[in-house]
Design a protein around this motif. Structure first.
Motif, mmCIF file in Angstrom:
data_model
loop_
_atom_site.group_PDB
_atom_site.id
_atom_site.type_symbol
_atom_site.label_atom_id
_atom_site.label_comp_id
_atom_site.label_asym_id
_atom_site.label_seq_id
_atom_site.Cartn_x
_atom_site.Cartn_y
_atom_site.Cartn_z
ATOM 1 N N ILE A 174 -10.551 2.604 -13.721
ATOM 2 C CA ILE A 174 -9.385 2.413 -12.853
ATOM 3 C C ILE A 174 -8.088 2.478 -13.673
ATOM 4 O O ILE A 174 -7.770 1.529 -14.390
ATOM 5 N N PRO A 175 -7.361 3.586 -13.590
ATOM 6 C CA PRO A 175 -6.055 3.625 -14.251
ATOM 7 C C PRO A 175 -5.038 2.830 -13.428
ATOM 8 O O PRO A 175 -5.005 2.946 -12.207
ATOM 9 N N VAL A 176 -4.252 2.035 -14.106
ATOM 10 C CA VAL A 176 -3.207 1.253 -13.444
ATOM 11 C C VAL A 176 -1.893 1.515 -14.161
ATOM 12 O O VAL A 176 -1.789 1.314 -15.379
ATOM 13 N N GLN A 177 -0.911 1.962 -13.414
ATOM 14 C CA GLN A 177 0.388 2.261 -14.026
ATOM 15 C C GLN A 177 1.151 0.964 -14.255
ATOM 16 O O GLN A 177 1.231 0.122 -13.354
ATOM 17 N N SER A 178 1.691 0.820 -15.453
ATOM 18 C CA SER A 178 2.367 -0.435 -15.771
ATOM 19 C C SER A 178 3.780 -0.428 -15.202
ATOM 20 O O SER A 178 4.746 -0.119 -15.883
ATOM 21 N N GLU A 179 3.877 -0.746 -13.936
ATOM 22 C CA GLU A 179 5.177 -0.763 -13.251
ATOM 23 C C GLU A 179 5.151 -1.829 -12.168
ATOM 24 O O GLU A 179 4.102 -2.406 -11.874
ATOM 25 N N TYR A 180 6.286 -2.028 -11.549
ATOM 26 C CA TYR A 180 6.407 -2.987 -10.459
ATOM 27 C C TYR A 180 5.372 -2.689 -9.370
ATOM 28 O O TYR A 180 5.159 -1.531 -9.019
ATOM 29 N N LEU A 181 4.712 -3.689 -8.846
ATOM 30 C CA LEU A 181 3.711 -3.555 -7.785
ATOM 31 C C LEU A 181 2.436 -2.835 -8.231
ATOM 32 O O LEU A 181 1.680 -2.330 -7.407
ATOM 33 N N ALA A 182 2.215 -2.774 -9.537
ATOM 34 C CA ALA A 182 1.036 -2.063 -10.047
ATOM 35 C C ALA A 182 -0.261 -2.636 -9.485
ATOM 36 O O ALA A 182 -1.218 -1.909 -9.241
ATOM 37 N N LEU A 183 -0.283 -3.956 -9.311
ATOM 38 C CA LEU A 183 -1.528 -4.589 -8.914
ATOM 39 C C LEU A 183 -1.725 -4.597 -7.397
ATOM 40 O O LEU A 183 -2.806 -4.887 -6.905
ATOM 41 N N GLU A 184 -0.655 -4.237 -6.686
ATOM 42 C CA GLU A 184 -0.767 -4.188 -5.236
ATOM 43 C C GLU A 184 -1.761 -3.082 -4.857
ATOM 44 O O GLU A 184 -1.699 -1.979 -5.388
ATOM 45 N N GLY A 185 -2.673 -3.396 -3.971
ATOM 46 C CA GLY A 185 -3.653 -2.375 -3.579
ATOM 47 C C GLY A 185 -4.924 -2.439 -4.402
ATOM 48 O O GLY A 185 -5.946 -1.891 -4.023
ATOM 49 N N LEU A 186 -4.862 -3.130 -5.553
ATOM 50 C CA LEU A 186 -6.074 -3.225 -6.378
ATOM 51 C C LEU A 186 -7.164 -4.010 -5.652
ATOM 52 O O LEU A 186 -8.346 -3.700 -5.779
ATOM 53 N N GLY A 187 -6.748 -5.014 -4.864
ATOM 54 C CA GLY A 187 -7.711 -5.820 -4.108
ATOM 55 C C GLY A 187 -8.515 -4.945 -3.158
ATOM 56 O O GLY A 187 -9.744 -5.062 -3.066
ATOM 57 N N GLN A 188 -7.820 -4.030 -2.506
ATOM 58 C CA GLN A 188 -8.463 -3.120 -1.564
ATOM 59 C C GLN A 188 -9.441 -2.193 -2.299
ATOM 60 O O GLN A 188 -10.542 -1.915 -1.823
ATOM 61 N N LEU A 189 -9.026 -1.749 -3.484
ATOM 62 C CA LEU A 189 -9.895 -0.881 -4.297
ATOM 63 C C LEU A 189 -11.155 -1.637 -4.726
ATOM 64 O O LEU A 189 -12.272 -1.135 -4.607
ATOM 65 N N LEU A 190 -10.955 -2.881 -5.192
ATOM 66 C CA LEU A 190 -12.104 -3.671 -5.642
ATOM 67 C C LEU A 190 -13.054 -3.961 -4.482
ATOM 68 O O LEU A 190 -14.275 -3.947 -4.649
ATOM 69 N N SER A 191 -12.490 -4.172 -3.284
ATOM 70 C CA SER A 191 -13.394 -4.481 -2.164
ATOM 71 C C SER A 191 -14.122 -3.213 -1.711
ATOM 72 O O SER A 191 -15.263 -3.285 -1.247
ATOM 73 N N THR A 192 -13.501 -2.047 -1.862
ATOM 74 C CA THR A 192 -14.224 -0.800 -1.569
ATOM 75 C C THR A 192 -15.377 -0.616 -2.553
ATOM 76 O O THR A 192 -16.493 -0.253 -2.167
ATOM 77 N N ILE A 193 -15.122 -0.896 -3.841
ATOM 78 C CA ILE A 193 -16.183 -0.789 -4.850
ATOM 79 C C ILE A 193 -17.336 -1.732 -4.478
ATOM 80 O O ILE A 193 -18.509 -1.358 -4.525
ATOM 81 N N GLU A 194 -16.981 -2.936 -4.048
ATOM 82 C CA GLU A 194 -17.985 -3.929 -3.676
ATOM 83 C C GLU A 194 -18.803 -3.461 -2.456
ATOM 84 O O GLU A 194 -20.027 -3.601 -2.419
ATOM 85 N N LYS A 195 -18.114 -2.867 -1.496
ATOM 86 C CA LYS A 195 -18.804 -2.358 -0.297
ATOM 87 C C LYS A 195 -19.773 -1.241 -0.659
ATOM 88 O O LYS A 195 -20.894 -1.187 -0.159
ATOM 89 N N VAL A 196 -19.321 -0.339 -1.537
ATOM 90 C CA VAL A 196 -20.199 0.769 -1.951
ATOM 91 C C VAL A 196 -21.400 0.200 -2.702
ATOM 92 O O VAL A 196 -22.537 0.627 -2.507
ATOM 93 N N ARG A 197 -21.142 -0.806 -3.529
ATOM 94 C CA ARG A 197 -22.241 -1.404 -4.294
ATOM 95 C C ARG A 197 -23.277 -2.025 -3.352
ATOM 96 O O ARG A 197 -24.472 -1.850 -3.527
ATOM 97 N N ARG A 198 -22.805 -2.704 -2.331
ATOM 98 C CA ARG A 198 -23.738 -3.371 -1.427
ATOM 99 C C ARG A 198 -24.472 -2.391 -0.519
ATOM 100 O O ARG A 198 -25.663 -2.536 -0.272
ATOM 101 N N GLY A 199 -23.757 -1.368 -0.054
ATOM 102 C CA GLY A 199 -24.365 -0.519 0.969
ATOM 103 C C GLY A 199 -24.952 0.787 0.479
ATOM 104 O O GLY A 199 -25.846 1.346 1.111
ATOM 105 N N LEU A 200 -24.434 1.309 -0.645
ATOM 106 C CA LEU A 200 -24.777 2.684 -1.008
ATOM 107 C C LEU A 200 -25.296 2.848 -2.429
ATOM 108 O O LEU A 200 -26.136 3.705 -2.694
#
Ligand SMILES: Nc1ncnc2c1ncn2[C@@H]1O[C@H](COP(=O)(O)OP(=O)(O)OP(=O)(O)O)[C@@H](O)[C@H]1O
Ligand SMILES: [Mg+2]
Length: 269
Positions: A150-176
Motif C-alpha cells: 500500500i503506497p501512501v503519499q505523505s501529505e494532508y489527508l493521506a490516511l483518509e480512506g485507508l480504513g476503507q482499503l483495510l476493510s476491503t482487504i479484510e472482506k477479500v480475506r474472509r470471502g475470497l
C-alpha cells in the motif's frame, strides 16, 4: 515459489504505478524474474515501460474477457527479466461487461487468479498495478495476490480512506482469499524538509508499526520524468535519490521475503 503482490490504494496519484514499475525493475536487476500485470484502464505502467497501449494487438482486457491466455499477452520490456502484461483503455468497460456476462459474483472475482495460474512457474515476482478504485478490478488483484503493498503519499489527508482499503482487504480475506496479507505500507513522495510530510510518516509508523517499510520514497523529479521516456528509474537516472530509494525498497522486500540475507548484494540466498 512465486510471490504475487497487488499494489493498491483507491486514492489516485499516490505512487502505485511508480512503485510497480521501479520496484519491479530493481527486483529484476537483483536477479528475480518479474512480471508486472497492468490492470488499470489508464495503462500507466504499460506506457511507463515504453509500450503504447493503443498500438498493442492484445492486452490484459482480452485475458479478463476470456479471449486470450495471459502467456499470449505478456510482452518483454527493454530490461532483462522484466516482463509486462499490458493494459488498455478497453479495461474501463470491464466491470460493466463482467457483471452482465458472469452472473456469479464469486466467479467474477477469480478471473485474474485463474489467468495467472499457468504462468506462475515463469516468475519469482508478479506485481499487479491496480487502478484507483476498490471495484471489481482491484478485488480481482486482491483475490489473485498473497499480499498487498500500500503506497501512501505523505501529505494532508493521506490516511483518509485507508480504513476503507483495510476493510476491503479484510472482506477479500474472509470471502475470497484467506491467505491475503498486507506486505507493507510504503510512504511515497516524502519531503524531509516539510514538517507535515514528517508528521504523516510518523503517524503511519505509529499506526502500522513494522508493517511500514523502513524505506521511504522521497519526492524526486527524476521519478516523475522517467515514464515519459518509457524507462524505469534504474535506466533513466540510476544515481538519483528516487532510484536509490527504490533500490533500497527492493532490497528490503527481498530480505523480508527471505530471498536474500541482510548483508548479501542481491544474489539469491
Ligand atoms: N516519489 C515521487 N516523486 C515525484 N513524483 C512522483 C513520485 N512518485 C510518483 N510521482 C509522480 O506522481 C504522479 C502519480 O504517481 P503514480 O502514477 O505512480 O500514482 P498512482 O497511484 O499509480 O496513480 P493512479 O491512482 O492514477 O493510478 C505521476 O506523475 C508520477 O510520475
Ligand atoms: Mg497508477
Amino acid at each position: 515459489m512465486t510471490r504475487i503482490y497487488a499494489i493498491a490504494n483507491q486514492k489516485g496519484g499516490v505512487g502505485k504505478t511508480t512503485t510497480a514499475v521501479n520496484l519491479g525493475a530493481y527486483l529484476a536487476a537483483a536477479g528475480q524474474r518479474v512480471l508486472i500485470v497492468d490492470i488499470d484502464p489508464q495503462a500507466n505502467a504499460t506506457s511507463s515501460l515504453g509500450l503504447g497501449a493503443s498500438q498493442l494487438p492484445r492486452s490484459i482486457y482480452d485475458v479478463f474477457s476470456g479471449e486470450a491466455d495471459l502467456a499470449d499477452v505478456i510482452t518483454l520490456t527493454n530490461r532483462m527479466r522484466l516482463d509486462i502484461a499490458p493494459s488498455s483503455h478497453a479495461m474501463a468497460a470491464l466491470e460493466t461487461e463482467a457483471v452482465e456476462a458472469i452472473q456469479d459474483p464469486y466467479k467474477r472475482s477469480f478471473l485474474l487468479r485463474n489467468a495467472l495460474t499457468p504462468t506462475l512457474h515463469r516468475y519469482d515476482y508478479i506485481l499487479i498495478d491496480s487502478p484507483p478504485s476498490l471495484g471489481l478490478i482491484t478485488v480481482n488483484a486482491m483475490t489473485a495476490a498473497e499480499g498487498v503493498i500500500i503506497p501512501v503519499q505523505s501529505e494532508y489527508l493521506a490516511l483518509e480512506g485507508l480504513g476503507q482499503l483495510l476493510s476491503t482487504i479484510e472482506k477479500v480475506r474472509r470471502g475470497l482469499n484467506p491467505r491475503l496479507r498486507i506486505v507493507g505500507i510504503l510512504v511515497t513522495m516524502a519531503d524531509a524538509r516539510n514538517k507535515l510530510s514528517r508528521q504523516v510518516e510518523e503517524e503511519i509508523r505509529n499506526y502500522f508499526g513494522d508493517l511500514a517499510f523502513q524505506t521511504v520514497i522521497p519526492r524526486n523529479v527524476r521519478l516523475g520524468e522517467a515514464p515519459s521516456y518509457g524507462e524505469p528509474i534504474n535506466a533513466y537516472a540510476p544515481n538519483s535519490a528516487g532510484a536509490r530509494a527504490y533500490q533500497r525498497l527492493a532490497q528490503e522486500l527481498l530480505i523480508r521475503d527471505g530471498v536474500i540475507t541482510p548483508n548479501s548484494e542481491g544474489a539469491p540466498a
